[in-house]
Design a protein around this motif. Structure first.
Motif, PDB file in Angstrom:
ATOM      1  N   LEU A   1      -0.466   0.759  12.194  1.00  0.00           N
ATOM      2  CA  LEU A   1      -0.959  -0.032  10.670  1.00  0.00           C
ATOM      3  C   LEU A   1      -0.886   1.243   9.962  1.00  0.00           C
ATOM      4  CD1 LEU A   1      -3.601  -1.741  10.462  1.00  0.00           C
ATOM      5  CD2 LEU A   1      -3.003  -1.184  12.708  1.00  0.00           C
ATOM      6  N   HIS A   2      -0.197   1.889  10.046  1.00  0.00           N
ATOM      7  CA  HIS A   2       0.192   2.955   8.748  1.00  0.00           C
ATOM      8  C   HIS A   2       1.711   2.972   8.368  1.00  0.00           C
ATOM      9  CE1 HIS A   2      -2.744   5.867   7.398  1.00  0.00           C
ATOM     10  NE2 HIS A   2      -3.443   6.274   9.117  1.00  0.00           N
ATOM     11  N   ALA A   3       2.528   2.472   9.721  1.00  0.00           N
ATOM     12  CA  ALA A   3       3.998   2.128   9.401  1.00  0.00           C
ATOM     13  C   ALA A   3       4.088   0.722   8.731  1.00  0.00           C
ATOM     14  CB  ALA A   3       4.765   1.926  10.633  1.00  0.00           C
ATOM     15  N   ALA A   4       3.000  -0.551   9.622  1.00  0.00           N
ATOM     16  CA  ALA A   4       3.121  -2.019   8.819  1.00  0.00           C
ATOM     17  C   ALA A   4       2.822  -1.568   7.144  1.00  0.00           C
ATOM     18  CB  ALA A   4       1.847  -2.347   9.507  1.00  0.00           C
ATOM     19  N   ALA A   5       1.491  -0.653   7.197  1.00  0.00           N
ATOM     20  CA  ALA A   5       1.359  -1.045   6.060  1.00  0.00           C
ATOM     21  C   ALA A   5       2.045  -0.435   4.751  1.00  0.00           C
ATOM     22  CB  ALA A   5      -0.356   0.051   5.404  1.00  0.00           C
ATOM     23  N   ALA A   6       3.068   0.748   5.057  1.00  0.00           N
ATOM     24  CA  ALA A   6       4.173   0.516   4.208  1.00  0.00           C
ATOM     25  C   ALA A   6       5.989   0.195   4.198  1.00  0.00           C
ATOM     26  CB  ALA A   6       4.332   2.327   5.042  1.00  0.00           C
ATOM     27  N   GLY A   7       5.245  -0.741   4.949  1.00  0.00           N
ATOM     28  CA  GLY A   7       6.433  -1.295   4.980  1.00  0.00           C
ATOM     29  C   GLY A   7       7.832  -1.553   6.037  1.00  0.00           C
ATOM     30  N   GLY A   8       6.930  -0.774   7.179  1.00  0.00           N
ATOM     31  CA  GLY A   8       7.853  -0.453   8.061  1.00  0.00           C
ATOM     32  C   GLY A   8       7.416  -1.232   9.185  1.00  0.00           C
ATOM     33  N   ALA A   9       8.357  -1.410  10.219  1.00  0.00           N
ATOM     34  CA  ALA A   9       8.205  -1.700  11.539  1.00  0.00           C
ATOM     35  C   ALA A   9       7.408  -0.651  12.749  1.00  0.00           C
ATOM     36  CB  ALA A   9       9.215  -3.057  12.016  1.00  0.00           C
ATOM     37  N   PHE A  10       6.531  -1.414  14.066  1.00  0.00           N
ATOM     38  CA  PHE A  10       6.712  -0.189  14.629  1.00  0.00           C
ATOM     39  C   PHE A  10       5.992  -1.170  16.189  1.00  0.00           C
ATOM     40  CE2 PHE A  10       3.543   1.437  17.446  1.00  0.00           C
ATOM     41  CZ  PHE A  10       3.870   2.536  17.382  1.00  0.00           C
TER      42      PHE A  10
ATOM     43  N   ASN B   1       0.902  -1.378  -0.211  1.00  0.00           N
ATOM     44  CA  ASN B   1      -0.092  -0.425   0.013  1.00  0.00           C
ATOM     45  C   ASN B   1       1.200   0.824   0.129  1.00  0.00           C
ATOM     46  OD1 ASN B   1      -2.672   1.991   0.780  1.00  0.00           O
ATOM     47  ND2 ASN B   1      -4.122  -0.231   1.386  1.00  0.00           N
ATOM     48  N   THR B   2       0.280   2.429   0.049  1.00  0.00           N
ATOM     49  CA  THR B   2       1.376   4.077  -0.737  1.00  0.00           C
ATOM     50  C   THR B   2      -0.281   4.369   0.355  1.00  0.00           C
ATOM     51  OG1 THR B   2      -0.003   4.137  -2.509  1.00  0.00           O
ATOM     52  CG2 THR B   2       1.764   3.326  -3.229  1.00  0.00           C
ATOM     53  N   ASP B   3       1.053   5.802   0.489  1.00  0.00           N
ATOM     54  CA  ASP B   3       0.269   6.838   1.644  1.00  0.00           C
ATOM     55  C   ASP B   3      -1.302   7.329   0.777  1.00  0.00           C
ATOM     56  OD1 ASP B   3       2.424   6.313   3.439  1.00  0.00           O
ATOM     57  OD2 ASP B   3       3.802   7.811   2.720  1.00  0.00           O
ATOM     58  N   THR B   4      -0.746   7.426  -0.217  1.00  0.00           N
ATOM     59  CA  THR B   4      -2.687   7.559  -1.316  1.00  0.00           C
ATOM     60  C   THR B   4      -3.329   6.706  -1.877  1.00  0.00           C
ATOM     61  OG1 THR B   4      -1.698   6.988  -2.817  1.00  0.00           O
ATOM     62  CG2 THR B   4      -1.161   9.331  -2.272  1.00  0.00           C
ATOM     63  N   GLU B   5      -3.349   5.362  -0.970  1.00  0.00           N
ATOM     64  CA  GLU B   5      -4.166   4.430  -0.918  1.00  0.00           C
ATOM     65  C   GLU B   5      -4.771   4.231   0.802  1.00  0.00           C
ATOM     66  OE1 GLU B   5      -2.197   1.089  -2.810  1.00  0.00           O
ATOM     67  OE2 GLU B   5      -2.459   1.594  -4.518  1.00  0.00           O
TER      68      GLU B   5
ATOM     69  N   VAL C   1      -3.471  -5.652   5.644  1.00  0.00           N
ATOM     70  CA  VAL C   1      -2.889  -5.366   7.466  1.00  0.00           C
ATOM     71  C   VAL C   1      -3.298  -5.928   8.702  1.00  0.00           C
ATOM     72  CG1 VAL C   1      -1.843  -4.906   9.191  1.00  0.00           C
ATOM     73  CG2 VAL C   1      -2.138  -3.073   7.508  1.00  0.00           C
ATOM     74  N   ALA C   2      -3.495  -7.497   8.801  1.00  0.00           N
ATOM     75  CA  ALA C   2      -4.088  -8.314   9.870  1.00  0.00           C
ATOM     76  C   ALA C   2      -3.665  -7.802  11.054  1.00  0.00           C
ATOM     77  CB  ALA C   2      -3.682  -9.465   9.633  1.00  0.00           C
TER      78      ALA C   2
ATOM     79  N   PRO D   1      -9.948   8.052   7.924  1.00  0.00           N
ATOM     80  CA  PRO D   1     -10.454   7.652   6.900  1.00  0.00           C
ATOM     81  C   PRO D   1      -9.724   7.362   6.214  1.00  0.00           C
ATOM     82  CG  PRO D   1      -9.470  10.160   7.024  1.00  0.00           C
ATOM     83  CD  PRO D   1      -9.131   9.554   9.034  1.00  0.00           C
ATOM     84  N   GLY D   2      -8.300   6.950   6.304  1.00  0.00           N
ATOM     85  CA  GLY D   2      -6.762   6.363   5.541  1.00  0.00           C
ATOM     86  C   GLY D   2      -6.990   5.014   5.899  1.00  0.00           C
TER      87      GLY D   2
END
Length: 221
Positions: A121-130, A2-6, A56-57, A31-32
């Motif tokens: 959620l945003h970090a994981a979706a972007a390929g990061g770790a949190f 996923n990207t930040d715009t999706e 993301v699960a 909203p994202g």
């Protein structure tokens, strides 16, 4: 990926209805994020993940029948691209350590700040770790801390790296995705991947999350 715009498509699985509803309620404020499915068991979660596209699960670690850990293990065996964030409680450190070994992408506390769940959620979706800060602190004082101490300490592992690899690992520890790292360090995404492969080899970290823990323990994240 996923990207930040999706919009991030999310599945939430927890066997406690009130907890599950609370997680969904928090996610619905962003909203994202789109919660496309809910599951009360690990079996239900795995069945949905196999049949639908999910970014993301969000899984509870311990569920009756098929646990969140078993769901993640099966996802990895099936080469699922779905990222995984666990919602955990105090006293589950051993489970968290096992989840790290399976390649989980994030951990947040059920009793923690709701904003941490959204960040995770945003970090994981972007390929990061949190990691929620309190989760990271507990891990550093327990199983993972001992492991990295046995390997001559996180700082010693960090010091094995080249200056550029250190820059990359610092950003991994801060939850940055490959795209974000490439942007911040002015390098190609393929170069970032090459550095990460070298970092994992040099530190003996099995995955990105273990590498992030090294950066946090060394005080570099």
């Amino acid at each position: 990926m996923n990207t930040d715009t999706e919009v991030i498509r999310v599945l939430v699985a927890d066997d406690e209805p009130l907890v599950r509803a609370g997680v969904v309620s928090i996610l619905s404020t962003d909203p994202g994020i789109d919660v496309v499915a809910q599951a009360g068991t690990g079996a239900e979660a795995l069945e949905y993940l196999r049949a639908h596209q999910v970014d993301v699960a969000v899984l509870d670690i311990r569920m009756p029948g098929l646990s969140g850990l078993e769901v993640l293990a099966q996802m990895r065996r099936e080469n699922s691209a779905t990222r995984c964030v666990f919602v955990t409680t105090f006293g589950e450190d051993d489970y968290v350590a096992r989840a790290i070994g399976l390649g989980a992408d994030g951990f947040v506390l059920k009793a923690g700040d709701p904003r941490e769940l959204l960040m995770g959620l945003h970090a994981a979706a972007a390929g990061g770790a949190f990691f929620s800060p309190s989760v990271a602190r507990r891990l550093l004082g327990g199983y993972q801390a001992k492991k990295f101490s046995d390997q001559q300490g996180a700082q010693a592992l960090f010091d094995r790296l080249t200056p550029r690899e250190k820059d990359v690992l610092r950003l991994i520890g801060r939850g940055r995705s490959n795209t974000e790292i490439a942007s911040e360090l002015y390098m190609a995404a393929t170069t970032v991947k090459t550095h990460i492969t070298s970092i994992l080899r040099s530190t003996s970290a099995r995955n990105r999350v273990e590498a992030a823990l090294i950066a946090v323990r060394a005080g570099e994240a």
